[in-house]
Scaffold this active site. Structure first.
Site, PDB file in Angstrom:
ATOM      1  N   GLY A  14     -99.492  15.757 -81.337  1.00  0.00           N
ATOM      2  CA  GLY A  14     -99.306  14.406 -81.869  1.00  0.00           C
ATOM      3  C   GLY A  14     -99.987  14.161 -83.198  1.00  0.00           C
ATOM      4  O   GLY A  14     -99.907  13.070 -83.735  1.00  0.00           O
ATOM      5  N   HIS A  15    -100.649  15.159 -83.748  1.00  0.00           N
ATOM      6  CA  HIS A  15    -101.458  14.930 -84.963  1.00  0.00           C
ATOM      7  C   HIS A  15    -101.184  15.994 -86.017  1.00  0.00           C
ATOM      8  O   HIS A  15    -102.037  16.819 -86.285  1.00  0.00           O
ATOM      9  CB  HIS A  15    -102.936  14.960 -84.594  1.00  0.00           C
ATOM     10  CG  HIS A  15    -103.814  14.231 -85.558  1.00  0.00           C
ATOM     11  ND1 HIS A  15    -104.380  14.826 -86.655  1.00  0.00           N
ATOM     12  CD2 HIS A  15    -104.212  12.949 -85.595  1.00  0.00           C
ATOM     13  CE1 HIS A  15    -105.113  13.946 -87.304  1.00  0.00           C
ATOM     14  NE2 HIS A  15    -105.032  12.799 -86.677  1.00  0.00           N
ATOM     15  N   PHE A  16    -100.199  16.065 -86.652  1.00  0.00           N
ATOM     16  CA  PHE A  16     -98.945  15.323 -86.627  1.00  0.00           C
ATOM     17  C   PHE A  16     -97.845  16.348 -86.407  1.00  0.00           C
ATOM     18  O   PHE A  16     -97.965  17.453 -86.933  1.00  0.00           O
ATOM     19  CB  PHE A  16     -98.744  14.564 -87.933  1.00  0.00           C
ATOM     20  CG  PHE A  16     -99.874  13.596 -88.233  1.00  0.00           C
ATOM     21  CD1 PHE A  16     -99.915  12.362 -87.598  1.00  0.00           C
ATOM     22  CD2 PHE A  16    -100.892  13.915 -89.106  1.00  0.00           C
ATOM     23  CE1 PHE A  16    -100.936  11.454 -87.869  1.00  0.00           C
ATOM     24  CE2 PHE A  16    -101.915  13.020 -89.373  1.00  0.00           C
ATOM     25  CZ  PHE A  16    -101.935  11.789 -88.751  1.00  0.00           C
TER      26      PHE A  16
END
Length: 118
Positions: A14-16
């Site tokens: 999620g990052h990124f």
């Protein structure tokens, strides 16, 4: 200390997703953990102690940390440990390039002894 940053790290999901970057908070945490090792090396029985953050000052991020990078941490005490309080300067490098730096204060605390179970 050394940290090899790989794409297998769960935070990269999620990052990124299209531009993986190691979260700054995790770089600071890695500096703190290396600092804890340095500081606990000053007590005769380090396995009976923990270090806890009290303050972080001047945290600066100078370069993105991405999969494939190797972080090298350099930690130094800024003053003698007094009353169980340590002040350290930590730096994280990728190669020769400074990626992150911060001054941290931590408390050295004796762990609670576990009672023997019968």
């Amino acid at each position: 200390g050394i940290k090899n940053v790989t794409m297998n790290e769960p935070f990269f999901v999620g990052h990124f997703p299209e531009e993986p970057v190691m979260p700054g908070v995790l770089i600071v945490e890695a500096i703190a953990q290396c600092s804890g090792i340095l500081v606990l090396g000053t007590v005769p029985d380090p396995e009976n102690y923990s270090t806890y953050f009290m303050k972080i000052d001047g945290a600066k991020f100078k370069r993105k940390v991405v999969p494939g990078d190797t972080l090298q941490f350099e930690i130094q005490l800024l003053e003698p440990i007094r009353r169980g309080v340590a002040v350290v300067e930590g730096k994280a490098f990728v190669g020769e390039t400074l990626a992150c730096e911060a001054v941290m204060m931590a408390q050295i605390v004796k762990n609670k002894q576990k009672t023997e179970q019968k």
